[in-house]
Design an enzyme around this catalytic site. Structure first.
Site, mmCIF file in Angstrom:
data_model
loop_
_atom_site.group_PDB
_atom_site.id
_atom_site.type_symbol
_atom_site.label_atom_id
_atom_site.label_comp_id
_atom_site.label_asym_id
_atom_site.label_seq_id
_atom_site.Cartn_x
_atom_site.Cartn_y
_atom_site.Cartn_z
ATOM 1 N N CYS A 99 44.842 28.483 51.775
ATOM 2 C CA CYS A 99 45.963 28.297 50.854
ATOM 3 C C CYS A 99 46.008 29.351 49.734
ATOM 4 O O CYS A 99 46.346 30.492 50.011
ATOM 5 C CB CYS A 99 45.936 26.876 50.304
ATOM 6 S SG CYS A 99 47.524 26.364 49.640
ATOM 7 N N HIS A 197 44.064 22.427 54.317
ATOM 8 C CA HIS A 197 42.956 21.832 53.566
ATOM 9 C C HIS A 197 42.449 20.634 54.358
ATOM 10 O O HIS A 197 42.901 20.363 55.460
ATOM 11 C CB HIS A 197 43.444 21.317 52.209
ATOM 12 C CG HIS A 197 44.101 22.319 51.322
ATOM 13 N ND1 HIS A 197 43.387 23.174 50.527
ATOM 14 C CD2 HIS A 197 45.407 22.570 51.068
ATOM 15 C CE1 HIS A 197 44.241 23.914 49.808
ATOM 16 N NE2 HIS A 197 45.462 23.571 50.119
#
Ligand code: GLN
Length: 253
Positions: A99, A197
């Site tokens: 990310c 994630h």
């Protein structure tokens, strides 16, 4: 270990105090634990802003995600290390960037507010903040198999011809890189960028072993890597994987 070969890997964890959101540190723990179960020692070295770090001297690199303010704090330092990192990646160094860390491995990240953040330019990608956040459970198909995780980002990442998407999101299963082209993440040599994630690696053991194998091959060669990376009983990991797969939108009834 039978043959008496002692395997040891050095893992650099970049900016663990800044870029560590939604359990991204779990990726470091999963790599160390999966190596440890095989008798492979992993020396985890945190690398903060201004710390000495020579990418040619490490075997694995992990960097997690974080809010725009945390990215702004780390960006210049990471960009400064870009050339050295790129050379090591071209030599086969495995990297996992999630990310915010993934965004900063590209050419730049333009947040919604504030100046454009310079990237390390390891990946041929750039990111621009979008109006709507892409949030949800993701399933994507990659060359190494199905990957599952959780995304939460406003950034839209667009890849240049220099790298491939890591995978393709299943139709209806959330946004991926930009919510438009179906791509998720990026793969260049053994450098993996992704929005997933979770933690990602505990429930994607095949991706964890892809990174460990790359590290072992680079350090010890193919034959030794094959010997060191003996199969594990991943029943629990695959149960977690399937549970996460069932959470993604395309699978909701
Ligand atoms: N700030 C970035 C975005 O929202 C990254 C967020 C994150 O790492 N979860 O796009």
């Amino acid at each position: 270990m039978g043959g008496g070969v002692a395997f040891r890997l050095v893992l650099a964890h970049l900016y663990p105090d800044l870029l560590n959101i939604y359990g991204d540190r779990g990726n470091v723990l999963a790599l160390a634990r999966r190596a440890g179960w095989r008798g492979i020692e992993v020396d985890v070295r945190p690398v903060g802003i201004g710390d000495a770090f020579d990418p040619t001297g490490v075997d694995l690199v992990c960097v997690g995600g974080g809010e725009d303010s945390k990215q702004a704090a780390a960006a210049a330092d990471l960009a400064r290390r870009g050339e050295a990192l790129r050379v090591a990646v071209e030599d086969g160094l495995p990297v996992l960037a999630v990310c915010g860390g993934y965004q900063l491995l590209g050419h730049y990240y333009q947040p919604a507010r504030g100046p454009r953040l310079p990237g390390a330019a390891v990946l041929d990608a750039h990111t621009v903040a979008g109006e709507r956040r892409l949030v949800g459970n993701v399933v994507c198909e990659s060359a190494m198999g199905t990957l599952v995780g959780f995304e939460n980002h406003s950034g839209r990442t667009f890849l240049g011809p220099g790298c491939q998407p890591l995978g393709r999101v299943r139709p209806g299963a959330s946004g991926g890189n930009n919510g438009e082209d179906g791509g998720e993440g990026a793969l260049w040599h053994r450098c993996v960028g992704t929005y997933l994630h979770g933690s990602l690696l505990p429930k994607n053991p095949h991706l964890a072993d892809f990174l460990l194998r790359a590290a072992l091959v680079r350090r010890y060669g193919e034959e030794a890597a094959a010997q060191a990376l003996r199969p594990l009983d991943d029943a629990v990991e695959w149960t977690a994987h399937r549970a996460a797969e069932g959470l993604a939108p395309a699978h909701r009834r």
